[in-house]
Design an enzyme around this catalytic site. Structure first.
Site, PDB file in Angstrom:
ATOM      1  N   THR A 214      -9.726   0.556  -0.605  1.00 32.72           N
ATOM      2  CA  THR A 214      -8.835   1.728  -0.550  1.00 32.72           C
ATOM      3  C   THR A 214      -7.498   1.388   0.114  1.00 32.72           C
ATOM      4  O   THR A 214      -7.339   0.336   0.723  1.00 32.72           O
ATOM      5  CB  THR A 214      -9.494   2.874   0.243  1.00 32.72           C
ATOM      6  OG1 THR A 214      -9.693   2.450   1.602  1.00 32.72           O
ATOM      7  CG2 THR A 214     -10.818   3.283  -0.367  1.00 32.72           C
ATOM      8  N   ASP A 215      -6.543   2.333  -0.022  1.00 32.04           N
ATOM      9  CA  ASP A 215      -5.244   2.186   0.638  1.00 32.04           C
ATOM     10  C   ASP A 215      -4.928   3.471   1.408  1.00 32.04           C
ATOM     11  O   ASP A 215      -5.744   4.401   1.448  1.00 32.04           O
ATOM     12  CB  ASP A 215      -4.154   1.847  -0.382  1.00 32.04           C
ATOM     13  CG  ASP A 215      -4.017   2.927  -1.452  1.00 32.04           C
ATOM     14  OD1 ASP A 215      -4.202   4.125  -1.145  1.00 32.04           O
ATOM     15  OD2 ASP A 215      -3.713   2.570  -2.606  1.00 32.04           O
ATOM     16  N   ALA A 216      -3.748   3.516   2.018  1.00 30.87           N
ATOM     17  CA  ALA A 216      -3.396   4.630   2.898  1.00 30.87           C
ATOM     18  C   ALA A 216      -3.271   5.969   2.162  1.00 30.87           C
ATOM     19  O   ALA A 216      -3.237   7.022   2.800  1.00 30.87           O
ATOM     20  CB  ALA A 216      -2.097   4.312   3.648  1.00 30.87           C
TER      21      ALA A 216
END
Lengths: 130, 130, 130, 130
Positions: free
Chosen positions: C15-17
Site C-alpha cells: 500500500t501507499d499513503a
C-alpha cells in the site's frame, strides 16, 4: 572513518497506508546513500554488485525510528564508515530533516567469495576509504 | 509469549542484481508474517493499520543474515511475541529453509495516538495475545 | 491457452499513503502469479530467471484499475497465456475480489540470449504450456 | 502540454536477480518524475496524495522496454502531460540513457472524491499546468 552526505526526497512509493515511510524502505534509502558513496570513490556499481570473485553482502542491519517521515519530506543522510577487521566493515547512517534526527541505522558488511561463500579480505580500494 | 509460523516463497521481485534476496526485503517478508498473525487473532488489518486513534509503529528493526536466499526458495518464518511494557512489544522472527536457520530478525512496536504521536497503552485485544 | 489461479492477500508493504495498493505493486503481484504458474510447470525458478543462455524479459506491461484494493484484501488472479509467435508470448491477468473484477493486466515476454540480447525461440518446455 | 525532465540513478534495490531493473520498478521511477513535476508546480505532495476531498488515482499504466538498465546507470526521464477531458489526464514518460531511448511509459489519472469514489473535475491548479 570517512563521511558522506546524501540528500533524498521521500516519494509516494516509499510510504504505506499509515501515511508514513514504510519501515523497511528507509533501510533501502540508506543503501542508496552507500551506493552514492561508492560512486564518489569511483567504484563501478555493476562491477561491485555483480562480481563473481568478490561480494560484500550485508550480514546485519538495524534501524531506530524517532519521528515519522511523510511523502515530499526532504532528508539528509550522514553516512560514516568503520573498518571492523580485514573482512568486515560497518556503515552508520544518521537520517535528518531540517537538522532534526529522524532515524539512525547501521549495516554490517562482510567480504566473501560469492561462489564458495567463504570470507576473504576486503579489497584495498574499499579498505583505504573506510 | 505467542508463536506463529508463516510459509513464503521467495519471488523474483524480492531479489537484487547479486542474485539473492535484497536485505531490506526480508524485513518486509517478516512483516507479512506479523500481518498473518494479526489476521489469525481476527484483527481487521485496514482498521489496525489506518486507525485515527491507535497506531503501533515500528521504532526499531534489526536483522542478521546467515545464508543467502534465492528466487524460488521456500522459507518458514517462526514468529514469537514478547510484551516489554504497557506500551511496547517485540516480535522476533526465525527465518528457516529446510530446518536450517537462514536469518533472524526483530521488530519493536510502540503504541501511540497517531494525531498527537504521544504514547498510550496497547489495546487489550493485542496485549492479551502477546 | 493455459489457465492458472493464484490467491494472494494484500499486505501493508503493497500500500501507499493514499491507503490503497500502489499501482506498480499490483504488477509485481501479477508477476508472482506467473512465477507460481512456472513452478506448477516444474520449471526451476532460479535456473529460469538467472540463465546465461536463455532469458525471457518483459518487453511490455499494462494494467487497468477498476476498484481500489486495501491492506488485508484477499484477491484471486486468473492468469492465461497466449503464444504470439516463436519468440514472444503474453500473459493476461484478471484480478478479482469476491468475484468482482478489480483490475486487469498484461505482460508481453520475448525470448533472448542474455549475453548478446538477440532474440531466439522460446524453449519447448515453456512453449508447449502456452 | 507541459514538459519536465528528471534525472535518476538506478540503484541496487531497483534491480532483480536477472541483473537488470525489475519491470514494475521502472514505473515507480516514472512516478517519481511525476512527483518532482508536481513539486515544481508548488503542489504540496502530502496534501495532494492524502487528501480527503480530491484524489487522482491511476486508472491505467503501461510501459515498453527497448533496452535493459543496470545498477549505476544514469537515466533522464522526459515527462509530458496531456489533458484528456475535465476529469482525466495522461502523463507520458520517455526514459533515456545517453540520448538513447531505453523505455517509454504512460499513466492515466482520473479525479475522484476518495470517500465516494465518484469522478469529479480536476482542480484548476493541476488543470492549468497540463
Amino acid at each position: 572513518m570517512n563521511k558522506f552526505t546524501y540528500q533524498r526526497k521521500i516519494y509516494f512509493a516509499d510510504t504505506d497506508a499509515a501515511g508514513v515511510v514504510y519501515f523497511a524502505n528507509l533501510l533501502s534509502i540508506c543503501h542508496e546513500s552507500y551506493e552514492e558513496y561508492l560512486t564518489k570513490l569511483k567504484i563501478n556499481l555493476p562491477d561491485f554488485f555483480r562480481n563473481n570473485i568478490i561480494a560484500i553482502p550485508i550480514i546485519h542491519a538495524e534501524i531506530d525510528f524517532f519521528k515519522p517521515l511523510f511523502c515530499g519530506d526532504l532528508i539528509m543522510i550522514d553516512l560514516s564508515t568503520k573498518l571492523i577487521n580485514d573482512k568486515i566493515f560497518e556503515i552508520s547512517y544518521k537520517i535528518n530533516q531540517d537538522n532534526v534526527l529522524i532515524a539512525s541505522a547501521l549495516t554490517r558488511h562482510i567480504c566473501i567469495n560469492p561462489q564458495t561463500r567463504k570470507t576473504q579480505e576486503i579489497p584495498l580500494i574499499i579498505k583505504k576509504n573506510l
